[in-house]
Scaffold this active site. Structure first.
Site, PDB file in Angstrom:
ATOM      1  N   SER A 117     -35.715 -31.872  -9.098  1.00 37.00           N
ATOM      2  CA  SER A 117     -36.680 -31.057  -8.374  1.00 37.00           C
ATOM      3  C   SER A 117     -37.693 -30.442  -9.349  1.00 37.00           C
ATOM      4  O   SER A 117     -38.400 -31.171 -10.038  1.00 37.00           O
ATOM      5  CB  SER A 117     -35.948 -29.985  -7.553  1.00 37.00           C
ATOM      6  OG  SER A 117     -36.802 -29.364  -6.632  1.00 37.00           O
ATOM      7  N   ASP A 134     -36.540 -37.269   1.658  1.00 38.71           N
ATOM      8  CA  ASP A 134     -36.584 -35.938   1.048  1.00 38.71           C
ATOM      9  C   ASP A 134     -37.195 -34.941   2.027  1.00 38.71           C
ATOM     10  O   ASP A 134     -38.336 -35.103   2.473  1.00 38.71           O
ATOM     11  CB  ASP A 134     -37.402 -35.985  -0.240  1.00 38.71           C
ATOM     12  CG  ASP A 134     -37.216 -34.737  -1.099  1.00 38.71           C
ATOM     13  OD1 ASP A 134     -36.959 -33.663  -0.536  1.00 38.71           O
ATOM     14  OD2 ASP A 134     -37.333 -34.853  -2.329  1.00 38.71           O
ATOM     15  N   HIS A 179     -33.232 -34.337  -0.298  1.00 37.59           N
ATOM     16  CA  HIS A 179     -33.589 -33.780  -1.603  1.00 37.59           C
ATOM     17  C   HIS A 179     -32.414 -33.858  -2.568  1.00 37.59           C
ATOM     18  O   HIS A 179     -32.585 -34.086  -3.763  1.00 37.59           O
ATOM     19  CB  HIS A 179     -34.057 -32.341  -1.439  1.00 37.59           C
ATOM     20  CG  HIS A 179     -34.714 -31.779  -2.660  1.00 37.59           C
ATOM     21  ND1 HIS A 179     -35.816 -32.350  -3.235  1.00 37.59           N
ATOM     22  CD2 HIS A 179     -34.406 -30.694  -3.424  1.00 37.59           C
ATOM     23  CE1 HIS A 179     -36.181 -31.649  -4.296  1.00 37.59           C
ATOM     24  NE2 HIS A 179     -35.338 -30.642  -4.435  1.00 37.59           N
TER      25      HIS A 179
END
Length: 785
Positions: free
Chosen positions: A655, A728, A762
């Site tokens: 991330s 995601d 994610h």
């Protein structure tokens, strides 16, 4: 290099990593709010990819499973066991084989546990009666669990109120074979900034599906399976019974919907109704909130955070912004805390006004509640004691601090069941003191504590604190003297387990669980929290892991993986604090980088990379310079120690850590390769703020461009592995970020590999994806170090 269109079957990481991924996990657990029962639920292994491939609809920020009327890919638990405290034997109630459980909810007296059980066609309501040990199904698979909590307890034996799929809703609306017209949106001069949300509505068909799947009928379900309709089908956001069970706080969603923001910002009406669908009071009618300023601390204007006082039978409270919700406005007071008791006919009364933005409130008794406020720009937080019975009295300031200063963190006040079955402040026997439990970060390490704090004198008495070699946290206290406490104890070599501790006789502690080490291969891994400084004197820390049985004389300097995630600060002092618990039990889970320790790599986990903006300066004004200083200091330290080979270093992160890894490759030659998972690399695609940046692209154009590794792709001359979930759902990290970054690096002649994981979000959940990600990481590091 492999062509970009090549397909590869799922790969497994080398042993023993693959075997560890198949090891059963310790159960999850919960303590009943009346402290009488300890419940454990089995945590199943990683789901197969076929589970993630189930039907999924993305609507207004949600992902739902149309077959079950529930969340898509919701994690569910397995076998359930329970025991009476302190020394009852574990019992296993009757449940269907291979049951999939979720939405656990304790009754107001703590004697029953409700939960939902997932079937092929929907979610059923079930209940476990702890004293008798009997389980029973309270409904067919009719719960509407698409959004929020599907069921909530009423007091006593009255049952639960639940959101139910309407019996007569029919088939879902079909998409027209040919659109009736173009998709059109317009804005007529009104400022309506929005961050880059995912899974939003896109067209009238999505709007129709949203209404179809989220429409519920509200019903009362008794403990004998009787169903009593309360409300006709409507778009229910929340339905919360009052503590006495006589009224319901009902929030419903309405058109016009938005294609730019999620359902939390849709028009909403909140009212109080009784169990006969009679409206008693309209609390708020909020329009579409698609224009909330992006400055941190901005909120929806109007009445918000509407709920019931936990210490009264039926008293509403809410927060109302005094600055119109705009954190950029200069005002003396930001928020008002307001209450209105049943029968909701009097004028609402203001109990307190805040200088900063309201954060939270914990009710206690008629003369005591704790309310907190915070402000991002100065990182300040305050906790106040207020007297709801007499709001004219001056609030008492309990704590004021920089909320990033972990050393001054007073902890969290403990709560207990109040007279109406809701959580209220846990008073000590003197009725003037409260118990606080905290993490206990300090210069000497992290040692959780239990304090008793007097609300009269302000003095704090430390009753208990963890000691070496343990990291041990308070889960709850059993009596109002805190003579017995429930803790979760672990050490570097002991997995977390639960204990009942006699505070004055710790040698007589009772161990509740006996969870074993799921990965004993890591027993001989070295772990140390190290401290060092960057060039400008800012103190930094990191956790250094060394492979099992590492011998510096024999093994020498190792290839090392730096796994990073920076954080913004307002001052250097808080940036350098020790926040990692060295005594904590460390075992990798999922696609953790720590698995590479078993391949002979050293890992420097979370080396602090503070981005500091003191005074009026924003942290990101010097992001690249500070990032480089932090990385250089970390590399210098592990090389100085002789554990890391400076020619065999890998930078990686997930991330915002992936974004950081790409930036370090672009702006330095410290590392020989990189791994970037689920990141964002082009900040022009997130023009209305990201992470800790609250300015928009047009206010800070150069900052956005300088911070974007996409802008500097031509400078990246090291191999980079890009991994991204195809679905995601995180704000700002669309898969297109990795796709476009890959295309840029490929077009510039870079060495780059892009792996897109089907059905993954994610984070990565399926057994196939997790195993493959670890295979990719091992392969990449072996190849380029």
């Amino acid at each position: 290099m492999t062509p970009s269109s090549a397909q590869l079957s799922w790969q497994s990481p080398p042993e023993p990593i693959d075997q560890i991924l198949n090891t059963p996990l310790p159960p999850a657990s919960t303590l009943s709010p009346n402290h009488r029962w300890f419940v454990e639920v089995e945590r199943p292994p990683f789901p197969p990819l076929t589970d993630l491939a189930q039907p999924k609809l993305s609507l207004a920020g949600l992902q739902i499973n149309p077959k079950t009327n529930g969340p898509a890919n919701r994690y569910t638990f397995g076998r359930l066991t329970y025991r009476a405290l302190p020394d009852g034997k574990p019992q296993t109630p009757n449940l269907p084989e291979d049951a999939r459980l979720s939405f656990f909810n304790w009754s107001t007296d703590g004697e029953r546990l409700a939960f939902a059980l997932e079937r092929e066609t929907g979610w059923e309501l079930w209940m476990l009666d702890l004293p008798s040990g009997k389980t029973q199904s309270l409904s067919e698979p009719i719960l509407n669990a698409t959004y929020g909590t599907p069921c909530r307890w009423l007091p006593g034996d009255e049952g639960l109120i639940c959101k139910i799929v309407p019996d007569d809703r029919g088939a879902p609306p079909e998409a027209p074979s040919v659109p009736s017209g173009p998709a059109i949106e317009e804005n007529l001069g009104r400022k309506a900034p929005a961050r880059t949300y995912t899974n939003l509505l896109k067209n009238p068909q999505d709007e129709a599906l949203f209404e179809y799947y989220l429409t519920s009928r509200l019903e009362k379900i008794s403990l004998t399976r009787d169903r009593t309709p309360i409300l006709p089908p409507t778009l229910i956001d929340e339905a919360i019974p009052s503590p006495n069970g006589e009224s319901i706080l009902l929030s419903t969603l309405h058109r016009p919907f938005s294609y730019q923001v999620p359902l939390s910002r849709f028009p909403k009406t909140t009212q109080v109704v009784n169990l006969q669908d009679k409206s008693l009071y309209t609390v708020a009618e909020l329009p579409l909130a698609d224009n909330i300023p992006i400055k941190f601390g901005s909120v929806r204007p109007g009445r918000r955070e509407i709920s019931w006082r936990a210490d009264r039978a039926a008293t509403l409270y809410w927060i109302e912004a005094l600055d119109g919700g705009d954190a950029a406005r200069e005002v003396a007071q930001r928020d008002a805390l307001v209450e209105l008791p049943s029968p909701f006919t009097a004028e609402p009364q203001t109990l307190w006004k805040s200088e900063y933005r309201f954060d939270d409130i914990t009710w206690g008794r008629e003369d005591t509640a704790l309310v907190s406020e915070w402000w991002y720009d100065n990182r300040k937080s305050r906790i106040w004691k207020i007297n709801p019975q007499n709001p004219t009295l001056e609030p008492q300031l309990i704590i004021e601090r920089n909320y990033q200063d972990r050393y001054s963190d007073p902890g969290t006040p403990l709560t207990t069941l109040g007279d109406y079955g809701k959580r209220v402040l846990r008073f000590a026997r003197d009725r003037e003191s409260l118990y606080f439990e905290g993490r206990g970060a300090s210069e000497s390490g992290v040692y959780p504590f239990l304090d008793r704090r007097s609300l009269v004198t302000g003095k704090t008495e430390r009753l208990w604190q963890a000691k070496n070699p343990y990291y041990e946290r308070i889960e709850d206290i059993i009596d109002d003297r805190a003579s017995q406490i429930v803790t979760r104890r672990q050490s570097k070599i002991d997995p977390p387990n639960f204990f009942i501790v006699r505070r004055t006789e710790p040698s007589k502690s009772l161990q509740l669980t006996d969870y074993q080490d799921p990965a004993p291969q890591f027993t001989q891994v070295g772990k140390e929290v190290i401290q060092y400084e960057r060039a400008d004197g800012v103190k930094l820390t990191a956790t250094l892991y060394l492979p099992p049985n590492y011998d510096p004389e024999k093994d020498g300097a190792l290839p090392t993986i730096f796994w990073v995630y920076p954080e913004e600060f307002k001052d250097a002092a808080t940036a350098g604090q020790i926040t990692t618990a060295e005594n904590a039990f460390s075992r990798p889970y999922g696609s953790s980088v720590l698995f590479l320790l078993l391949r002979g790599y050293a890992v420097l986990d979370n080396p602090t990379l503070p981005i500091i903006g003191e005074g009026d300066r924003e942290p990101n004004d010097t992001y690249v310079e500070q990032l480089l200083m932090g990385a250089e200091a970390a590399v210098r330290e592990v090389v100085r120690r002789g554990v890391s080979d400076p020619q065999r270093l890998v930078i990686g992160g997930h991330s915002y850590g992936a974004f950081t890894a790409a930036n370090l490759l672009a702006h330095s030659d410290l590392f020989q390769a990189g791994i970037a998972r689920s990141g964002a690399y082009n900040r022009t695609l997130t023009p209305f703020g990201f992470q800790g940046e609250q300015r928009n692209f047009w206010e800070a154009t150069q900052i956005y461009m300088q911070m974007s590794p996409f802008t500097h792709a031509a400078k990246i001359n090291e191999p980079l592995l890009l991994i991204h979930g195809a679905d995601d759902n995180n704000s700002g990290t669309y898969p297109v970020q990795s796709e476009r970054f890959y295309e840029a690096l490929k077009g510039l002649g870079g060495t780059v590999r892009w792996v897109e994981l089907p059905y993954e979000g994610h984070g990565y959940r399926s057994r196939e994806s997790i195993g493959h990600v670890l295979w990719e990481m091992v392969r990449w590091c072996d190849r380029y170090t």
